[in-house]
Motif scaffolding. Structure first.
Motif, PDB file in Angstrom:
ATOM      1  N   LEU A 190      -6.238  12.536   0.829  1.00 27.08           N
ATOM      2  CA  LEU A 190      -5.070  12.246   0.006  1.00 27.08           C
ATOM      3  C   LEU A 190      -4.047  13.381   0.080  1.00 27.08           C
ATOM      4  O   LEU A 190      -2.833  13.132   0.104  1.00 27.08           O
ATOM      5  CB  LEU A 190      -5.489  12.010  -1.443  1.00 27.08           C
ATOM      6  N   ARG A 196      -2.319   6.363   5.966  1.00 24.22           N
ATOM      7  CA  ARG A 196      -3.124   6.088   4.779  1.00 24.22           C
ATOM      8  C   ARG A 196      -4.599   5.969   5.141  1.00 24.22           C
ATOM      9  O   ARG A 196      -4.967   5.097   5.939  1.00 24.22           O
ATOM     10  CB  ARG A 196      -2.633   4.807   4.102  1.00 24.22           C
ATOM     11  N   VAL A 227      -7.413   4.636   0.548  1.00 22.94           N
ATOM     12  CA  VAL A 227      -6.133   4.134   0.054  1.00 22.94           C
ATOM     13  C   VAL A 227      -5.974   2.660   0.392  1.00 22.94           C
ATOM     14  O   VAL A 227      -5.521   1.856  -0.441  1.00 22.94           O
ATOM     15  CB  VAL A 227      -4.968   4.955   0.646  1.00 22.94           C
ATOM     16  N   THR A 266      -5.348   4.588  -6.050  1.00 20.91           N
ATOM     17  CA  THR A 266      -4.539   5.661  -5.473  1.00 20.91           C
ATOM     18  C   THR A 266      -3.244   5.843  -6.253  1.00 20.91           C
ATOM     19  O   THR A 266      -2.802   6.974  -6.492  1.00 20.91           O
ATOM     20  CB  THR A 266      -4.218   5.350  -3.999  1.00 20.91           C
TER      21      THR A 266
END
Length: 505
Positions: free
Chosen positions: A191, A245, A249, A256
Motif C-alpha cells: 500500500l 494496485r 486492493v 482500502t
C-alpha cells in the motif's frame, strides 16, 4: 479523561500513578524510606508497591527472567528509566479490557466468562470492568457483546474504533496479531509503494489497520458498499500518484478506501513543502469544495477571535484540518477519538474557541447542513490542531539560573531551559518563579537539577507545568503523559463502588 482509564481498574491506576510519582523524584530520593516519608505512609507499603511494579516491568522487558527482590528501604526499581507512558501501554495490554479487545479480533469464539476466568474474576466483575468502555462507545452506536464476545455497529466505525484501541495497546511495537503479522506487513508495504496510504502515518499504525481488515473479513464482518476507492483518492489528492494496485486492493477496494481515509485522519502534515499536502490543498482550493469552505471559514474566525502565534504556518493547519474534515465527511458517521499526547500535560484550550466552533456548525447554510450531524467528531479533532498554533494567553513561568555554577553547566542549562514550553529565562532571582541549580538546596524556591538525569528533567517539566496551571487557574491536568479523550466526548459519569473502577469526565 485519560484514555487509559477505559482500560485500567483502580488497582492498576494506583500502580501507574505511583510509578509516575517515582519517576518525578530525583534519583537520590528514590528510596523506600525517603518516599515513605514524603507520602506519609509506611515503608512496607512503599516496598510492596515498588515490588509489584518491578515484577510488572520484568515481565514486560525480560519475560524469561525471574524479577529481583528489592531490599527494604534501598534503591529504586531496576527498570526505573522506562517512561510511565510505556508502562501504561503494558498495563493496558495486560488488562481485562485489553484482553477483550484483542480477543474480539483473534478469538471471537471466547465468552466473557472465559476471559473473566483467565483473569481470576467473576463474570459480574468483568462486566463492571468493561462498563466504562461500553458506555463510551455507545455514543457512537458501537456495542459490546459478551456471549460470544464481539463489537457490533456500522462496520467502518467498528474498524476505526478497533484500530484506535489496538493502537493504544501496541504503540511500543509489541506483536498483537502474531498469525497475521507477516501478511499484514507485506500488504502495508504494498500500500505504501502504491501511494495508497499517507506517508507520514506510522508503519505500525497502518499495519494494524490492515491486520484488522484481514481479521474482520475472515470473521465475515464484511465492509458495506463504502465510498468508491477512485472517488476517495480523488478527493484526497492522490488520484494522480497511485501506482499499480496490489492484489489486496483489487480484492478489497472498500477496505482500502477506509484504510486510506484513516491514515489521512491522523492529520500528519508537518511541512508546507510536503507535496501530498500541496496537492490535497490545491485540489480543494481549486474546486471550492464544501470541506474547503468549512475549514477556511473556521480558520478565519479563529484568527479574528484569538489570533495566531508568530510560529503559525497557515498551509499546515489548513491541510490537517482539511484532512480531518474530508475523512470524516466521507465516512459519514461520528467516530471515537483517541489522540496521543507527547508532552507532559494537555495544552490548555480556549472556551471561546470551542463556543465559536459550536456556533459556526449550528449556523451553517443549508448547502453545508450535512456537517451538523458530524460536528462533535470534527470539533474534538479541530481543537488540538487549532490550539497548537493560536495564542491562548498561557502565562509563562520565569526561570532563573543559579549563577554560582560552572560556566559549562550554566551554558548547557540555559540552552535546554529555553526549549521547555512556557518558560521565560529571567536574570534576577527575585523575579523568578523557579531558580534552577545543580547545588543541593533546601530552599523551596530552588529546584536542584541533575543535568545527566532524564527523570530530573521530567521533574522540572512537571514543576513548570504545575506553575502554569496555578497561574492560569486551570484544572490540574492528568499526570500520565499518554492518551487523552478530548473534552466533550465522554459525558457519562459513574463510580462502581464494588469494583473500584471509575470513569468520569
Amino acid at each position: 479523561m485519560p484514555a487509559y482509564e477505559l482500560f485500567l481498574n483502580q488497582k492498576e491506576l494506583t500502580k501507574l500513578n505511583f510509578y509516575q510519582m517515582v519517576m518525578d523524584l530525583p534519583p537520590n530520593e528514590r528510596t523506600c524510606s525517603r518516599f515513605a516519608e514524603q507520602q506519609g505512609v509506611s515503608v512496607t507499603t512503599i516496598y510492596r508497591n515498588w515490588q509489584a511494579i518491578t515484577t510488572d516491568l520484568h515481565k514486560f522487558i525480560r519475560p524469561n527472567e525471574q524479577p529481583p527482590k528489592l531490599l527494604e528501604a534501598c534503591s529504586e526499581p531496576p527498570e526505573h528509566d522506562i517512561p510511565a507512558a510505556r508502562y501504561a501501554v503494558y498495563l493496558m495490554r495486560q488488562s481485562l479490557v485489553g484482553d477483550f479487545i484483542r480477543s474480539v479480533l483473534t478469538q471471537p469464539q471466547r465468552s466473557l466468562e472465559d476471559i473473566a476466568a483467565a483473569h481470576g474474576l467473576s463474570a459480574g466483575t468483568a462486566v463492571r470492568r468493561l462498563r466504562p468502555l461500553r458506555n463510551f462507545l455507545a455514543h457512537f452506536n458501537v456495542n459490546l457483546t459478551y456471549s460470544p464476545i464481539g463489537i457490533e455497529g456500522y462496520e467502518p466505525v467498528v474498524r476505526l474504533t478497533l484500530s484506535q484501541l489496538i493502537w493504544q495497546m501496541g504503540q511500543d511495537g509489541a506483536t498483537l496479531f502474531p498469525y497475521a503479522e507477516k501478511q499484514a506487513q507485506m500488504v502495508t508495504k504494498q500500500l505504501q509503494d502504491a501511494r495508497l496510504v499517507v506517508k507520514n502515518c506510522p508503519f505500525l499504525r497502518t499495519q494494524n489497520m490492515v491486520a484488522i481488515a484481514m481479521l474482520r473479513n475472515q470473521q465475515e464482518h464484511t465492509m458495506p458498499a463504502f465510498q468508491p476507492l477512485h472517488k476517495v483518492v480523488q478527493l484526497t489528492g492522490y488520484s494522480g500518484v497511485v501506482g499499480a494496485r496490489p492484489g489486496f486492493v483489487v480484492r478489497n477496494p472498500h477496505d482500502t478506501a477506509l484504510i486510506h481515509l484513516e491514515t489521512l485522519l491522523v492529520g500528519n502534515f508537518h511541512s508546507e513543502a510536503d507535496t501530498d499536502l500541496q496537492r490535497f490543498v490545491q485540489y480543494h482550493n481549486k474546486c471550492r469544495s464544501a470541506c474547503w469552505h468549512l475549514v477556511t471559514g473556521i480558520t478565519q474566525q479563529a484568527r479574528t477571535l484569538v489570533g495566531y502565534s508568530s510560529s503559525h504556518r497557515n498551509k499546515v493547519l489548513v491541510g490537517n484540518m482539511l484532512a480531518v474534515t474530508v475523512a470524516i465527511d466521507l465516512i459519514g458517521h461520528n467516530i471515537p477519538t483517541f489522540d496521543p499526547i507527547a508532552l507532559g500535560g494537555k495544552r490548555p484550550t480556549s472556551d471561546s474557541l470551542e463556543r465559536m466552533l459550536k456556533q459556526l456548525f449550528a449556523t451553517l447554510p443549508p448547502s453545508m447542513g450535512h456537517f451538523r450531524s458530524l460536528a462533535n467528531t470534527m470539533i474534538i479533532r479541530y481543537i488540538p490542531l487549532l490550539t497548537s498554533v493560536i495564542n491562548l494567553g498561557v502565562p509563562t513561568v520565569g526561570i532563573a539560573l543559579d549563577p554560582e555554577q560552572e560556566q559549562q553547566v550554566y551554558s548547557a542549562m540555559i540552552e535546554i531551559a529555553r526549549s521547555v514550553p512556557s518558560v521565560q529565562i529571567v536574570n534576577n532571582e527575585q523575579d523568578a518563579d523557579i531558580v534552577v541549580t545543580t547545588r543541593l538546596s533546601a530552599d523551596p524556591h530552588y529546584f536542584t537539577l541533575a543535568p545527566q538525569s532524564r527523570s530530573s528533567w521530567l521533574a522540572l517539566e512537571k514543576r513548570v507545568h504545575d506553575a502554569v496551571v496555578k497561574k492560569s487557574s486551570l484544572a490540574k491536568c492528568p499526570e500520565i503523559a499518554y492518551t487523552v479523550i478530548e473534552r466533550g466526548e465522554y459525558k457519562h459519569e459513574q463510580k462502581d463502588k464494588t469494583d473500584g473502577t471509575s470513569s468520569h469526565h
